[in-house]
Design an enzyme around this catalytic site. Sequence first.
Site, PDB file in Angstrom:
ATOM      1  N   GLU A   1       0.815  -1.219   0.000  1.00  9.18           N
ATOM      2  CA  GLU A   1       0.000   0.000   0.000  1.00  9.18           C
ATOM      3  C   GLU A   1       0.850   1.271   0.000  1.00  9.18           C
ATOM      4  O   GLU A   1       0.625   2.193   0.772  1.00  9.18           O
ATOM      5  CB  GLU A   1      -0.959  -0.002   1.202  1.00  9.18           C
ATOM      6  CG  GLU A   1      -1.927  -1.178   1.169  1.00  9.18           C
ATOM      7  CD  GLU A   1      -3.025  -1.104   2.220  1.00  9.18           C
ATOM      8  OE1 GLU A   1      -2.767  -0.590   3.314  1.00  9.18           O
ATOM      9  OE2 GLU A   1      -4.142  -1.580   1.926  1.00  9.18           O
TER      10      GLU A   1
ATOM     11  N   ASP B   1      -8.441  -8.984   4.045  1.00 10.30           N
ATOM     12  CA  ASP B   1      -8.229  -7.864   4.959  1.00 10.30           C
ATOM     13  C   ASP B   1      -9.273  -7.767   6.069  1.00 10.30           C
ATOM     14  O   ASP B   1     -10.141  -6.896   6.005  1.00 10.30           O
ATOM     15  CB  ASP B   1      -8.200  -6.555   4.148  1.00 10.30           C
ATOM     16  CG  ASP B   1      -7.729  -5.377   4.983  1.00 10.30           C
ATOM     17  OD1 ASP B   1      -7.291  -5.602   6.112  1.00 10.30           O
ATOM     18  OD2 ASP B   1      -7.807  -4.240   4.488  1.00 10.30           O
TER      19      ASP B   1
ATOM     20  N   GLU C   1     -12.582  -2.160  12.373  1.00  9.48           N
ATOM     21  CA  GLU C   1     -12.589  -1.413  11.115  1.00  9.48           C
ATOM     22  C   GLU C   1     -13.725  -1.856  10.204  1.00  9.48           C
ATOM     23  O   GLU C   1     -14.378  -1.039   9.570  1.00  9.48           O
ATOM     24  CB  GLU C   1     -11.239  -1.602  10.398  1.00  9.48           C
ATOM     25  CG  GLU C   1     -11.220  -1.003   9.003  1.00  9.48           C
ATOM     26  CD  GLU C   1      -9.892  -1.187   8.271  1.00  9.48           C
ATOM     27  OE1 GLU C   1      -8.946  -1.746   8.848  1.00  9.48           O
ATOM     28  OE2 GLU C   1      -9.817  -0.760   7.102  1.00  9.48           O
TER      29      GLU C   1
HETATM   30  O1  GCW Z   1      -7.009  -3.021   6.782  1.00  8.31           O
HETATM   31  C1  GCW Z   1      -6.240  -2.179   6.004  1.00  8.31           C
HETATM   32  C2  GCW Z   1      -6.540  -0.825   6.537  1.00  8.31           C
HETATM   33  C3  GCW Z   1      -5.378   0.127   6.517  1.00  8.31           C
HETATM   34  C4  GCW Z   1      -4.188  -0.575   7.141  1.00  8.31           C
HETATM   35  C5  GCW Z   1      -3.848  -1.793   6.313  1.00  8.31           C
HETATM   36  C6  GCW Z   1      -2.715  -2.620   6.932  1.00  8.31           C
HETATM   37  C7  GCW Z   1      -2.470   0.361   8.521  1.00  8.31           C
HETATM   38  O2  GCW Z   1      -7.649  -0.300   5.846  1.00  8.31           O
HETATM   39  O3  GCW Z   1      -5.755   1.259   7.233  1.00  8.31           O
HETATM   40  O4  GCW Z   1      -3.077   0.268   7.269  1.00  8.31           O
HETATM   41  O5  GCW Z   1      -4.956  -2.641   6.220  1.00  8.31           O
HETATM   42  O6  GCW Z   1      -3.033  -3.565   7.641  1.00  8.31           O
HETATM   43  O7  GCW Z   1      -1.576  -2.333   6.698  1.00  8.31           O
END
Ligand code: GCW
Length: 710
Positions: free
Chosen positions: A297, A371, A399
């Site tokens: 990312e 995720d 989240e």
């Molecule tokens: O779950 C996603 C989140 C991001 C997060 C990323 C990760 C810290 O939306 O906010 O970043 O994963 O785990 O690296």
Amino acid sequence: MMKRKYAVLALILLLCCFEAKAEDGSRLWLRTEKNAQQEQPKVKMSGKKDATLRLACDEIHQYWKGKSVVLTVKKNGKTRDGFDIFDDSRAVRIESASSLGVLYGAYTLLRMQAMGQPIQGTISETPCYDIRILNHWDNPNGTVERGFAGRSIFWHDALSAPSGRTRRAVDGVTSASTPQDNAPQKQDDHLVTIWKAYARANASIGINATVLNNVNAKPLMLGDEKLQETKRIADVLRPYGIKVYLSVNFASPKAIGGLSTADPLDPDVRRWWKEKANDIYRMIPDFGGFLVKANSEGEPGPMDYGRSHVDGANMLAEALAPHGGIVMWRAFVYSAKEGSDRAAQAVEEFMPYDGQFAENVIIQIKNGPVDFQPREPISPLLLAMKQTQTMIEVQITQEYLGESVHSVFLAPMWKECFDVAKAPDGFANFDKHIGNRKTAFAGVANIGDSRNWCGSDMAQANWYAFGRLAWNPDLSNEQIAREFLSQTFSTNPVFVTEMTHVLCQSRESCVKYMMPLGLHHIFAGNHHYGPEPWYAPKGVRADWLPPYYHKADANGLGFDRTVETGSGATKQYPPSLYNKYNDLNSCPENLLLWFHHVAWNHRMHSGKTLWDMLCLTYEEGVREAEAFADTWRNMKQYVDADRWEALMKRYDRQARDAWWWRDACVLYFQTFSKLPLPDGFRPAKFKLDDLKRYRLVMDNYTAADMDKLP
Ligand code: GCW
């Protein structure tokens, strides 16, 4: 007249007492009242009286309401943080090979007291994982990524210096001062009080490590100022047995070290990291190590220099090794550009390196392949790596499960992952030691500076559950829920029984009203709170958009990951799971749409079509959310007014959100299926067009914004 005056006075007094008893959630599950001085039990310590043993002694003095206690650190006691507790009729004895083991024993004794459990025989415990670690996604400016409980308790910029907001009635630790004014010294004292309370809460459930900053790490975290702060925090946490770790930015040598590169094979870069590690250990001799999100990312990493994960991880490992530090290298990676099935990418990227990571590297893997979705299958990487120490990362902060508004108890989700990991032909080693390597279990914290730490009083259950499961993954969901509820709210059996049921059902209900049958990632574009399965603006990469994941069309719904016609991701599982998942008929229905694109008229095990089943599962989720709200409404008599009311508001909102989810998803999918809504599906409350027009723009939206929702 006089009498009336007294009556009024008495009433005022009574109200004052009531006020004093009012609960704000700040005491978490540690609500036992302190003993009066004259009621303190006798406590004897034997063994080296270090700060940790003295803490154990204090805890018993202040909170144990029984006979004398003897705390013993002895050579042949339980190792690895374990302890024995027994009652030899003269005294209760807590024994361990370490003072930390004794402290854990003391908290166990106090928990048993709070739950009204007698000591029978010897209670003998050793934690499952060596490292039981929280990951804080806290930024140096005080914001918390995916945090729904206010700002960071560790970091703050000049503007967000601790204010009244962070003020808590912290019990169990001595408040260094009350932050009446803004004098820096007082603020500092106040922070120390909070860190102590944080450490105590963690130690009480066996957590022994913490990463203080976000995995999206700023290079300045390794600068002098932040390291000084890290040292201060470490000093406060140490007596409670909690080691600190930092997330590091892979480009730090370039960003703050004045080097022209961060290439892991460059000698200057290697030297820079070694010197940095030496500096850190000079300040914090028991520093835990680094957590790294690299080439994921947009974060920098070894691939920026044509190097591999092994090159990057092993370079850091080499710098930490002389000090006993470790590297937790995250496997949450997916290609910077759209590539193959996102769920398959971690295995593709990491398996070629199995066996090549240094002794002090652990690969940190999210529980599922995508995720932290409400339901995912286990990450295949966790079952595939044979010669690499792996660890599971779960998300305590919600989240994707209703943030700090929905009450969703996550223990069942994490245990589901442990259970599937038992596949006989998998190589799961996250709970086994490979050689001398350490085992670990990580949870992304849901902690902030709100008075009740977690934004919602019920969200505390997930912090609690994480600690308890890291200690003993075999504890049942019910046991953990009962422990939490009776310590945090009330030991009344009706309350505990009813709410245990609610908690244990809540995750499954959330899956039903958000993403049943294996649906995933159909969240709104700008936040992960509400539904927007239709969200697909031009120019955004496909695998960040819901249609990539649900693939609704005229024929059916779901992501085909089979070998024959789909992405082939099923092949990444060991044969026992592959055979199950790859076959439409044997695939568990709660993961069906994760692995298959299924026809709308496909017959499910119940005899219903996929379409009917989908609608009715959403409906069931809504009904269950409504039932949770009803149950909580009936709990008023058992819970203090403030916490009852705050949660009532949330439970009502959760039920309303369940309708929002149900209507948004079903009405949208109906535009593909073109099928009628089945019997038993109540008429929609929302119109699809209205929901499509609605935009929730707040990112970290909180309970205060609840009324702005549809
Ligand atoms: O779950 C996603 C989140 C991001 C997060 C990323 C990760 C810290 O939306 O906010 O970043 O994963 O785990 O690296």
